[in-house]
Scaffold this motif. Structure first.
Motif, mmCIF file in Angstrom:
data_model
loop_
_atom_site.group_PDB
_atom_site.id
_atom_site.type_symbol
_atom_site.label_atom_id
_atom_site.label_comp_id
_atom_site.label_asym_id
_atom_site.label_seq_id
_atom_site.Cartn_x
_atom_site.Cartn_y
_atom_site.Cartn_z
ATOM 1 N N ALA A 54 2.362 -12.677 -4.191
ATOM 2 C CA ALA A 54 1.291 -13.231 -3.356
ATOM 3 C C ALA A 54 1.672 -13.174 -1.875
ATOM 4 N N ALA A 55 2.949 -13.465 -1.587
ATOM 5 C CA ALA A 55 3.414 -13.449 -0.191
ATOM 6 C C ALA A 55 3.316 -12.052 0.407
ATOM 7 N N PHE A 56 3.407 -11.032 -0.454
ATOM 8 C CA PHE A 56 3.309 -9.642 0.013
ATOM 9 C C PHE A 56 1.845 -9.157 -0.004
ATOM 10 N N HIS A 57 0.930 -10.056 -0.341
ATOM 11 C CA HIS A 57 -0.499 -9.751 -0.385
ATOM 12 C C HIS A 57 -0.816 -8.669 -1.410
ATOM 13 N N GLY A 58 -0.139 -8.819 -2.563
ATOM 14 C CA GLY A 58 -0.452 -7.955 -3.705
ATOM 15 C C GLY A 58 -0.199 -6.482 -3.434
ATOM 16 N N ASP A 60 -2.132 -4.171 -2.278
ATOM 17 C CA ASP A 60 -2.627 -3.644 -0.996
ATOM 18 C C ASP A 60 -1.620 -3.897 0.124
ATOM 19 N N GLY A 61 -1.084 -5.117 0.151
ATOM 20 C CA GLY A 61 -0.107 -5.456 1.173
ATOM 21 C C GLY A 61 1.159 -4.616 1.024
ATOM 22 N N ARG A 64 0.592 -1.188 2.385
ATOM 23 C CA ARG A 64 0.624 -1.182 3.856
ATOM 24 C C ARG A 64 2.064 -1.238 4.356
ATOM 25 N N GLU A 142 2.936 -7.700 8.241
ATOM 26 C CA GLU A 142 2.053 -8.039 7.127
ATOM 27 C C GLU A 142 1.962 -9.556 6.943
ATOM 28 N N VAL A 144 4.586 -11.503 5.889
ATOM 29 C CA VAL A 144 5.427 -11.986 4.787
ATOM 30 C C VAL A 144 6.469 -12.954 5.346
#
Lengths: 165, 293
Positions: A54-58, A60-61, A64, A142, A144
């Protein structure tokens, strides 16, 4: 009879091995020497903590971050010359898979192991560390959190011994 | 090749003076990640404030020769304690260091009957060998990075040291340091065992009327990484108590270290060294600056 039986076994083995051995590169990528694909090539056990993903935004993150890390490396006066000779289409795909697999994003890693993929690249510890600095920058951009960055870097750090040969 | 490249900047560094502008203009040498070389402890070895760590001085990796220089000012309650020095790190494996310590008694000197502004001083020559392990890259093992080291100390004022009950004006400390970065926890921990007969780091000589041989002492450090350039840390260092005329206490500190650039690290903290030469509660803020190549 015996000869055709043997041929049948060989054909059968070839058919079984084919999915793992054949698709070592994707459309738009340069061919690479055949190798056995396995998540074990990722070189570490993935993080199972959903808070990290979650911290890496899944996924998609993660994509990126992987792409941004490569962009920063290509712009780096020291790392650029090391990266540029390689197939960037393939590197972007396999690095993304690598990060996604290790961060528990549910991806498979289809690239080669760390020793094979870094053979003869001449990577020194200073280069390894510079890439860490770029990865940190990409993760920071991002959003994180630092502690979560370190959870990921703790998995990557031991790969130093395979990457620096 | 890198050895040759680093030669010129190191030379310039020592002879042109460590100005921040000069450090910033240096070519891209080095290669360690920020703060992973530690800072410089009070006796000149790479470490934190009080304890030497198993890390090697300078920014260079196993491929080069790096260097560092430091100045630390520690104004205590009744004394002014300061130190400066430099170190060279060879291939992230071996370190040699030099430090000069001054312990200015100021107006307290007159009170103690040794003269106003009397200053205890000593030179410390150190060597440290990294034996095994990697504090940073060994994240898949509990094995720490381990180094062994020596610090040869030569104190001034032999006559006064003997009058105070000290056995000798020179001595050697031996230590083993184990350092581990627990990256998952954003934490660095260190434990050092030192065999020493030094009184107040050696400034009051070595050995005394109460104890005149080496005793094992423990030095513990922990540092929490706030970012890749800022850490908060604390240390505890046990110390011998060899002299009959004045008790010596354990020391402790708390600090913040900030890697301003890859070459400059600032450390600010609070240190408490307990009783020194009969005056109790010697504590105060300290400030340290370190340059590294």
């Amino acid at each position: 009879m015996r000869t055709s039986h043997l041929a049948g076994i060989i054909l059968f083995l070839a058919a079984v091995a084919a999915p793992a051995m054949a698709q070592t590169h994707m459309p738009g990528e340069e061919p690479v020497a055949p190798y056995v694909q396995s998540d074990a090539n990722a070189g570490a056990t993935p993080i199972a903590d959903p808070a990290v993903l979650a911290a890496f935004h899944g996924r998609d993150g993660i994509a990126r971050i992987a792409n941004r890390t490569i962009d920063l490396a290509l712009d780096d006066e020291e790392l650029g010359p090391i990266f540029r000779p390689f197939d960037m289409v393939r590197l972007r795909r396999t690095l993304n898979e690598h990060f996604c697999y290790l961060l528990g994003g549910g991806c498979s890693y289809s690239g080669r192991d760390m020793t094979t993929s870094h053979a003869d690249m001449g990577v020194e510890t200073r280069h390894f560390n510079r890439l860490i600095v770029h990865l940190r920058m990409a993760m920071r951009e991002e959003g994180v959190p630092f502690r979560m960055q370190n959870r990921f870097l703790a998995l990557l750090a031991p790969m130093h011994d395979e990457v620096v040969q | 090749m890198r050895v040759l490249i680093v030669g010129a900047p190191v030379f310039a560094f020592f002879f042109a003076g460590p100005g921040p502008a000069a450090a910033l203009d240096l070519p891209q040498i080095g290669g360690k990640l920020p703060l992973t070389r530690g800072v410089t402890q009070i006796e000149g070895a790479s470490g934190a404030g009080l304890a030497p760590w198993a890390v090697i001085a300078g920014n260079e990796t196993e491929d080069g020769v790096g260097a560092s220089a430091f100045y630390t000012a520690t104004p205590l309650s009744d004394y002014d304690f300061s130190a400066y020095g430099a170190a060279i790190g060879f291939f992230d494996r071996f370190e040699i260091s030099y430090a000069h310590q001054e312990f200015d008694t100021g107006s307290t000197g007159a009170l103690l009957g040794i003269g106003d502004g009397f200053t205890f001083e000593q030179d410390i020559f150190g060597a440290k060998l990294r034996v095994f392990g990697d504090a940073l890259y060994g994240q898949d093992t509990w094995l720490p990075q381990v180094a062994i080291g020596v610090q040869y100390k030569q104190a001034e004022h032999e006559g006064l040291i003997q009058a105070l009950g000290g056995e000798d004006d020179e001595g050697v400390d031996y230590y083993v340091a184990a350092t581990k970065i627990l990256l998952r926890e954003s934490l660095l921990v260190n434990a050092t065992v030192r065999f020493t007969e030094a009184n107040q780091f050696g400034l009051l000589g070595f050995g005394g009327d109460r104890e005149d041989s080496h005793t094992p002492q423990l030095e513990l450090s922990a540092a929490y990484m706030l970012t890749d350039r800022v850490v908060l840390g604390a240390e505890y260092r046990t110390r011998p108590d060899n002299l009959g005329f004045a008790a010596e206490d354990d020391g402790y500190d708390a600090f913040a270290a900030y890697a301003v650039t890859d070459n400059i690290t600032l450390v600010g903290g609070y240190v408490d060294l307990g009783s020194i030469a009969t005056l109790n509660d010697q504590n105060g803020a300290y400030l340290s600056i370190q340059f590294g190549l």
